[in-house]
Scaffold this active site. Structure first.
Site, short mmCIF file in Angstrom:
data_model
loop_
_atom_site.label_atom_id
_atom_site.label_comp_id
_atom_site.label_asym_id
_atom_site.label_seq_id
_atom_site.Cartn_x
_atom_site.Cartn_y
_atom_site.Cartn_z
N GLU A 1 0.81 -1.21 0.00
CA GLU A 1 0.00 0.00 0.00
C GLU A 1 0.85 1.27 0.00
OE1 GLU A 1 -3.34 -2.19 2.84
OE2 GLU A 1 -1.96 -0.70 3.68
N PRO A 2 1.56 1.57 -1.08
CA PRO A 2 2.31 2.82 -1.13
C PRO A 2 1.37 4.02 -1.24
CG PRO A 2 2.40 1.73 -3.26
CD PRO A 2 1.71 0.77 -2.31
N GLY A 3 1.65 5.05 -0.49
CA GLY A 3 0.87 6.29 -0.57
C GLY A 3 1.81 7.46 -0.76
N ARG A 4 2.51 7.82 0.32
CA ARG A 4 3.49 8.90 0.27
C ARG A 4 4.53 8.67 -0.83
NH1 ARG A 4 5.27 11.61 4.89
NH2 ARG A 4 4.46 9.86 6.12
N CYS B 1 -2.40 32.92 12.17
CA CYS B 1 -2.18 33.64 13.42
C CYS B 1 -1.73 32.68 14.51
CB CYS B 1 -3.45 34.38 13.82
SG CYS B 1 -3.18 35.61 15.11
N TYR C 1 4.21 17.72 13.60
CA TYR C 1 5.27 16.83 14.10
C TYR C 1 6.64 17.15 13.55
CZ TYR C 1 3.25 14.12 10.13
OH TYR C 1 2.71 13.72 8.93
N TYR D 1 -0.16 14.20 2.39
CA TYR D 1 -0.61 14.66 3.72
C TYR D 1 -0.54 16.17 3.87
CZ TYR D 1 -0.05 9.71 4.44
OH TYR D 1 -0.15 8.34 4.29
N ARG E 1 1.96 19.72 8.58
CA ARG E 1 2.95 18.75 9.02
C ARG E 1 4.12 19.35 9.81
NH1 ARG E 1 5.79 16.21 5.67
NH2 ARG E 1 5.99 14.27 6.85
#
Length: 442
Positions: A290-293, A361, A334, A390, A330
């Protein structure tokens, strides 16, 4: 300066993507603008698919679409023969709108609702990945009431710790996802499904994390699941036809990252599964990944327009752009790191050390703590690389900022695939005050 995929610098000193000048794109579509290099998406997909084909392994490569979901990207995935992972009714609805082949849709998620599961049955999708005992009871109830069959996988946590950020580690025992492989939960789940008249258990699934640069964790996960599959065959004469080892393959965001070629991850998985199948005389299961990124991450580049610059003597220089944590949470969430370049002045010395700040802000709205760009001038274009995964999928209307437009580029052509939100879009769901709280006249 590192360029990704089809990116080049043309004679004007402008960054191009897919043979299209990003300055022209900014003039046509405005900024912030998320630009996808579709040729790179296709190249990555082929690298996973062709490794399995070369080795004669039955496999499915499923695009993990939580990384970036839209009708257009689903259409491209379908053209490439990919399968599709969805994790919500909304993503499933997008797949339906894209007319994605239903038999190649896999439904994930740790808290699927009854309505979402019914929707999956309505559309006769290819597989539901069951995450907990509550879902088992719901899917049994639905299948029995409808007298309809459904393929399922059991998601398990194999107790493998991947070397990545805690927020994107999912394979360890202390995880909200899946049935624990070591404490007996996986066996209990198996027994609830074994020999059910309508639920077809295909096998097991695991996903150990994201942005992983080594293969050892995938090998350990494959060994753990294969060991359990062998045990089920010995005890219950049940043979798993599918082994899904998830995704999480890393990409290069900055020079610190050293990802492997897609084939390396596949080859390690294949080697482990083949070795254990031979050792235990186990029929070779179909391998799903399941590759996504790793499909869309570095295929996406966000183009911003530079606005104000603020110098804090002896500390730093802030360069602000017309987006920020509303279109890319992102870094604030994190500490994700990115690289950047001055898209309209690529040939100028990139020697000014600056902090790229967003316009939200929030003091924490900083896209890059330390970037080297050409001496910033108001109106310059700034490209931030590897924003394809993402970012838009996690975008918000914080500060009531509209979400950016999205453009696909390939072979010198460009197409708008997601329009920019307008202020009217922002208030479209708002309902003016009618009675409650309105001052009552005497």
């Amino acid at each position: 300066m590192y360029l990704y995929g089809t990116q080049t610098v043309n004679e004007k000193g402008h960054l191009t993507i897919g043979g299209v000048d990003t300055v022209d794109l900014a003039h046509i579509y405005g900024t912030p603008l998320l630009v996808y290099d579709i040729a790179l998406f296709k190249e990555r997909a082929a690298a996973f698919q062709e490794t399995f084909k070369k080795d004669g392994i039955q496999a499915q490569v499923a695009y993990a679409s939580k990384a970036f979901s839209s009708i257009a990207i689903y259409e491209v995935a379908a053209q490439l023969g990919l399968s599709l992972d969805v994790v919500s009714g909304g993503e499933l609805h997008t797949a339906v709108a894209a007319n994605f082949p239903r038999e190649k849709i896999h439904f994930h998620g740790n808290n699927k609702s009854y309505t979402e599961l019914q929707y999956a049955f309505d559309e006769k999708i290819g597989c539901i990945v069951l995450d907990n005992f509550h879902e088992i009871e719901m899917i049994k109830e639905i299948s029995e009431a409808r007298k309809e069959k459904m393929n399922v996988l059991l998601r398990v946590t194999p107790g493998v710790h991947a070397s990545t950020h805690d927020y994107i580690t999912t394979g360890q025992e202390d995880s909200k996802f899946g049935f624990d492989l070591k404490n007996g939960q996986t066996d209990d789940a198996f027994l609830k499904l074994h020999n059910h008249p309508y639920i077809q258990l295909l096998g097991m699934h695991c996903h150990i994390g994201s942005q992983i640069f080594e293969t050892e964790a995938f090998r350990l996960a494959a060994e753990a699941l294969m060991t359990k599959m062998v045990e089920w065959r010995q005890k219950f004469k049940f043979t798993c036809s599918v082994l899904n080892l998830g995704g999480g393959f890393g990409i290069r965001y900055t020079a610190e990252d050293e990802p492997l070629h897609p084939s390396k991850y596949v080859e390690e998985m294949e080697s482990t599964v083949l070795s254990m199948a031979r050792t235990y005389n186990y029929p070779l299961p179909e391998i799903w990944i399941e590759p996504g990124r790793s499909l869309v991450g570095d295929a996406g580049t966000t183009i911003y327009t530079i606005g104000s610059t603020k110098e804090v003597p002896n500390i730093r220089t802030y360069v602000s752009v017309d987006g920020g944590m509303s279109d890319n949470i992102r870094p604030a969430l994190y500490g994700a790191k990115y690289s950047a370049a001055s898209a309209n002045r690529m040939l100028d010395p990139h020697s000014d050390k600056v902090t790229i700040a967003g316009k939200c802000c929030e003091s924490g709205d900083k896209l890059i703590e330390e970037a080297f760009i050409a001496q910033p001038v108001e109106g310059d274009l700034l490209a931030i690389f590897c924003t394809g995964a993402y970012t838009y999928s996690m975008a918000s209307n914080y500060n009531r900022l509209p979400k950016p437009a999205i453009v696909f580029c390939e072979d010198g052509q460009h197409q708008l695939v997601v329009r920019r939100e307008t202020y009217e879009d922002i208030i479209r769901l708002d309902i003016p005050l009618q009675k409650i709280g309105r001052e009552q006249s005497k």
